[in-house]
Write an enzyme that holds these catalytic residues in place. Structure first.
Site, PDB file in Angstrom:
ATOM      1  N   GLY A 238       0.826  -1.212   0.000  1.00 29.73           N
ATOM      2  CA  GLY A 238       0.000   0.000   0.000  1.00 29.73           C
ATOM      3  C   GLY A 238       0.862   1.265   0.000  1.00 29.73           C
ATOM      4  N   ASP A 239       1.922   1.260   0.788  1.00 25.12           N
ATOM      5  CA  ASP A 239       2.819   2.438   0.833  1.00 25.12           C
ATOM      6  C   ASP A 239       3.493   2.654  -0.513  1.00 25.12           C
ATOM      7  OD1 ASP A 239       2.219   2.738   3.518  1.00 25.12           O
ATOM      8  OD2 ASP A 239       3.909   1.496   4.165  1.00 25.12           O
TER       9      ASP A 239
HETATM   10  P1  ADP Z   1      -2.449  -2.255   2.018  1.00 22.50           P
HETATM   11  O1  ADP Z   1      -1.114  -2.897   2.117  1.00 22.50           O
HETATM   12  O2  ADP Z   1      -2.460  -0.814   2.381  1.00 22.50           O
HETATM   13  O3  ADP Z   1      -3.584  -3.049   2.608  1.00 22.50           O
HETATM   14  P2  ADP Z   1      -3.252  -3.364  -0.532  1.00 22.50           P
HETATM   15  O4  ADP Z   1      -3.112  -4.720   0.064  1.00 22.50           O
HETATM   16  O5  ADP Z   1      -4.600  -2.982  -1.055  1.00 22.50           O
HETATM   17  O6  ADP Z   1      -2.746  -2.222   0.430  1.00 22.50           O
HETATM   18  O7  ADP Z   1      -2.177  -3.282  -1.724  1.00 22.50           O
HETATM   19  C1  ADP Z   1      -1.876  -2.096  -2.398  1.00 22.50           C
HETATM   20  C2  ADP Z   1      -1.738  -2.351  -3.871  1.00 22.50           C
HETATM   21  O8  ADP Z   1      -0.652  -3.267  -4.111  1.00 22.50           O
HETATM   22  C3  ADP Z   1      -2.960  -2.981  -4.516  1.00 22.50           C
HETATM   23  O9  ADP Z   1      -3.892  -1.996  -4.907  1.00 22.50           O
HETATM   24  C4  ADP Z   1      -2.324  -3.707  -5.707  1.00 22.50           C
HETATM   25  O10 ADP Z   1      -2.070  -2.782  -6.734  1.00 22.50           O
HETATM   26  C5  ADP Z   1      -0.976  -4.166  -5.144  1.00 22.50           C
HETATM   27  N1  ADP Z   1      -1.064  -5.535  -4.584  1.00 22.50           N
HETATM   28  C6  ADP Z   1      -1.161  -5.878  -3.278  1.00 22.50           C
HETATM   29  N2  ADP Z   1      -1.218  -7.239  -3.138  1.00 22.50           N
HETATM   30  C7  ADP Z   1      -1.135  -7.751  -4.378  1.00 22.50           C
HETATM   31  C8  ADP Z   1      -1.129  -9.092  -4.905  1.00 22.50           C
HETATM   32  N3  ADP Z   1      -1.215 -10.172  -4.125  1.00 22.50           N
HETATM   33  N4  ADP Z   1      -1.022  -9.237  -6.265  1.00 22.50           N
HETATM   34  C9  ADP Z   1      -0.932  -8.167  -7.105  1.00 22.50           C
HETATM   35  N5  ADP Z   1      -0.930  -6.883  -6.646  1.00 22.50           N
HETATM   36  C10 ADP Z   1      -1.033  -6.665  -5.314  1.00 22.50           C
END
Ligand code: ADP
Length: 294
Positions: A238-239
């Site tokens: 996310g960061d």
């Molecule tokens: P946070 O870590 O703040 O919860 P997310 O899990 O939504 O944020 O992840 C942020 C971004 O990273 C997502 O919108 C996506 O673009 C990418 N991302 C995270 N996990 C995956 C994954 N397993 N596969 C592909 N992209 C990912």
């Protein structure tokens, strides 16, 4: 500073257990976001605070090595840290001590008024006091600098914040916390985002983990699918995404392209262990995107 312990199973009350592995790694949402921008070739000033201790010096040096310009107040409170215990199934418990991060106030930030005025964006997250966040957003608005607010960790926000924010970037959990809408599918995401628009935010970007991201403003709604990867560790995805969004929009990319670029950066960050150590460079992103399009 993150302290990462690998254990068989999480300790119970009163129990002392051995760890099978241990690492320390630079982390913290603000620092990770700044590091993401620098890794992608953006110009970034990190305003914050550390303690007068070894962790403070290590974090500062680590950010500067990546290319972040630092404006860190050194205070008496110890540097913020997190103790992360991960068991064999990948489940974890985390203790966060915010430490020096909670000593940041607007008087320190105001020393950098000229830099803030010249910046394309001020990015904020919620690992500093909420009062300071409000004061910083107010200052940025006065200086005509756009604000990206990453409302993490999840917290309720005062209503007066929303009209001063250009882009808010919650994940699904944070979106639920901001709106009291249970977010389980894209329809819920859209409904909750609409609520934030009504509160006065101009643009909403919701990160959806492995699914990608969602965008809404008063004119359009977009869903951008993620890149398919075999994720190893999603810490700092996310960061990294937030830093990438600032870089792409700062360079004048249209929103759709900026979101795709940010999805690529988020996905690449999941391929390596750790927070700042897993952030991709511009070259990594370009190679990754061209490989995944052809
Ligand atoms: P946070 O870590 O703040 O919860 P997310 O899990 O939504 O944020 O992840 C942020 C971004 O990273 C997502 O919108 C996506 O673009 C990418 N991302 C995270 N996990 C995956 C994954 N397993 N596969 C592909 N992209 C990912």
């Amino acid at each position: 500073m993150d302290y990462n312990f690998k254990v068989e199973s999480l300790p119970k009350k009163g129990e002392t257990i051995p760890a099978q592995g241990f690492t320390t790694s630079p982390g913290g949402k603000g620092a990770n976001q700044a590091a993401s921008i620098a890794r992608l070739g953006g110009e970034v000033l990190m305003i914050g605070a550390v303690g007068d201790d070894a962790n403070g010096s290590i974090l500062k040096a680590s950010m500067e090595e990546i290319g972040v310009v630092t404006a860190l107040n050194t205070v008496k409170t110890p540097t913020g840290n997190a103790s992360i215990t991960i068991d064999r199934n990948g489940d974890n418990t985390i203790i966060v001590y915010h430490g020096a991060n909670f000593d940041i106030d607007i008087s320190w930030v105001k020393k950098y008024t000229d830099e803030i005025r010249e910046a394309a964006f001020m990015i904020l997250q919620l690992e500093i006091p909420l009062g300071t966040v409000v004061d910083c957003i107010t200052l940025a608005n006065k200086l005509n600098t756009k604000v990206i607010l990453n409302p993490a960790p999840a917290k309720e926000l005062p209503d007066k914040i929303y009209p001063m924010v250009d882009i808010i970037t919650p994940n699904e959990t944070e979106l639920s916390a901001l709106t009291d809408i249970k977010v389980e599918n894209l329809e819920d995401v859209s409904r909750a985002a609409h609520e934030l628009l009504e509160k006065g935010v101009k643009n909403i970007v919701v990160t959806l983990g492995e699914h990608g991201c969602f965008y809404k403003n008063s004119k359009e709604e977009l869903f951008i699918k993620s890149f398919k990867v075999k994720a190893v560790d999603t810490t700092a995805a996310g960061d990294a995404f937030n830093g990438a969004l600032a870089v792409a929009l700062g360079e004048g990319k249209p929103i759709k392209d900026a979101l795709k670029f940010s999805n690529a950066v988020g996905a690449l960050t999941t391929l390596k262990l750790g927070a700042q150590r897993s952030l991709p460079s511009r070259q990594d992103v370009q190679n990754f995107i061209s490989k995944n399009i052809s």
